[in-house]
Design a protein around this motif. Structure first.
Motif, short mmCIF file in Angstrom:
data_model
loop_
_atom_site.label_atom_id
_atom_site.label_comp_id
_atom_site.label_asym_id
_atom_site.label_seq_id
_atom_site.Cartn_x
_atom_site.Cartn_y
_atom_site.Cartn_z
N PHE A 94 -10.69 15.94 -5.80
CA PHE A 94 -10.12 15.52 -7.00
C PHE A 94 -9.05 16.28 -7.31
O PHE A 94 -9.14 17.68 -7.33
CB PHE A 94 -11.50 15.71 -8.08
N ILE A 95 -7.87 15.75 -7.71
CA ILE A 95 -6.75 16.41 -7.76
C ILE A 95 -6.22 16.18 -9.18
O ILE A 95 -5.94 14.82 -9.67
CB ILE A 95 -5.56 16.15 -6.70
N VAL A 96 -5.85 17.15 -9.98
CA VAL A 96 -5.44 16.77 -11.31
C VAL A 96 -3.93 17.37 -11.62
O VAL A 96 -3.89 18.92 -11.34
CB VAL A 96 -6.18 17.62 -12.36
N CYS A 97 -2.93 16.72 -11.75
CA CYS A 97 -1.67 16.94 -11.81
C CYS A 97 -1.09 17.12 -13.21
O CYS A 97 -1.02 16.26 -13.91
CB CYS A 97 -0.91 16.16 -11.17
N ILE A 98 -0.85 18.18 -13.81
CA ILE A 98 -0.52 18.46 -15.11
C ILE A 98 1.01 18.00 -15.26
O ILE A 98 1.62 17.82 -16.43
CB ILE A 98 -0.94 19.78 -15.63
N GLY A 123 -3.18 11.85 -13.19
CA GLY A 123 -1.73 12.38 -13.56
C GLY A 123 -1.04 11.63 -12.71
O GLY A 123 -1.10 10.42 -11.90
N PRO A 124 0.20 12.33 -12.47
CA PRO A 124 0.76 13.47 -13.27
C PRO A 124 0.98 13.15 -14.73
O PRO A 124 0.64 12.20 -15.45
CB PRO A 124 2.25 13.77 -12.73
N ILE A 180 -5.22 10.19 -18.92
CA ILE A 180 -4.69 9.54 -17.68
C ILE A 180 -3.29 9.84 -17.58
O ILE A 180 -2.62 9.65 -16.44
CB ILE A 180 -5.11 8.20 -17.29
N GLY A 181 -2.44 10.35 -18.75
CA GLY A 181 -1.05 10.38 -18.72
C GLY A 181 -0.41 8.88 -18.92
O GLY A 181 -1.01 7.85 -18.66
N GLY A 182 0.77 9.08 -19.26
CA GLY A 182 1.56 7.75 -19.72
C GLY A 182 2.83 7.54 -18.64
O GLY A 182 3.43 6.61 -18.95
#
Length: 287
Positions: A94-98, A123-124, A180-182
């Motif tokens: 699981f990778i979360v890109c801020i 993300g991102p 989830i990001g836009g």
């Protein structure tokens, strides 16, 4: 129970020695997240946060040593795609890109690659996620939510914070909150998260925060109508936005006759979703 992260999450921070990475690592550790290591090329062997967290040169080495299963990325936009590739190649689940400002062409390459693997990307340009009382991965403030049975999914970071705090003020807690990001091309969408909440026994109701642009909300409406048994309340941001003008996120733009708030609201209401006129109405709509 929660989705995606919990007390068992073993987290790596990519870009841990940068200002943003270090600040938010400290916040995550203080919240109780199990941060097992960080990655900054050329700084392997160092420690941060007064010797609490080791730093490695690569995700592969870090994962082998620490058993990490999740990664959060705080690197500049021009390096973000490579950071995602590196984590995926190291077997991170699981990778979360801020990171914000990642070029769409880079994300298209990332999606084409990630989709072939057993790896999930969030993300991102997202705030990450929070399972109150257990773990937080990203930049969502830990003190604005309490544990509970409401699942939250949002395209907007700021709206996420507002609604979580509004729920808390009413004594309502969250199972997990997922930002989830836009951006136009991302790793996880509304339908992905709604499906996980539908399967989660500790989530009884869901709040969904959308915005203008794209068709993700309409696809979510179709999923809710045909696949979901749990009640959903929603808010759509940008209801007064003029066509052709980007509002906030790269994906928040009405163009080619699609993406208008009215269309999204109509689709959601037809799916049985209670749609708020203002975000602070959501706790009452959830009941």
């Amino acid at each position: 129970m929660s989705i995606l992260i919990n007390k068992e999450t073993r987290l790596l921070v990519q870009g841990i020695t940068g200002n943003e990475g270090l600040f938010h690592t400290n916040q995550m550790v203080n919240y109780g997240t199990n941060v097992v290591g960080g990655v900054t090329p050329g700084k392997g062997g160092e420690w941060v946060l007064d010797g609490k967290v080791p730093v490695f040169d690569s995700v592969k080495i870090a994962a082998e040593v620490t058993g990490a299963n999740t990664s959060v990325i705080f690197v500049p936009a021009r390096f973000a795609a490579d950071a995602i590739f590196e984590a995926a190649d190291a077997g991170i689940e699981f990778i979360v890109c801020i990171t914000e400002g990642v070029p769409v062409k880079d994300m298209m390459r990332v999606r084409a690659y990630i989709d072939q693997l057993d790896t999930r990307l969030l993300g991102p340009n997202c705030p990450g996620l929070l399972t109150p009382g257990e773990a937080k991965v990203g930049i969502i403030p830990g003190n604005i939510a309490i544990p509970g049975n409401v699942g939250a999914v949002s395209r907007s970071g700021t709206l996420t914070y507002e609604v979580l705090y509004a729920l808390k003020q009413k004594g309502m807690g969250a199972s997990t909150c997922v930002g989830i990001g836009g951006d136009p091309v991302n790793g996880t969408n509304f339908v992905d998260v709604l499906a996980m909440f539908e399967e989660d026994p500790q989530t009884d109701k869901i709040v969904m925060l959308g915005e203008i642009g794209g068709t993700d909300e309409e696809m979510a409406a179709e999923f809710i109508a045909t696949r979901m048994t749990k009640p959903v309340a929603a808010f759509i941001a940008g209801q007064t936005a003029p066509p052709g003008k980007r509002m906030g996120h790269a994906g928040a733009i009405i163009q080619s006759g699609s993406g208008a708030a009215a269309d999204k609201i109509k689709a959601l209401e037809e799916a049985g979703v209670r749609v708020a006129k203002h975000p602070e109405e959501l706790p009452d709509l959830l009941g």
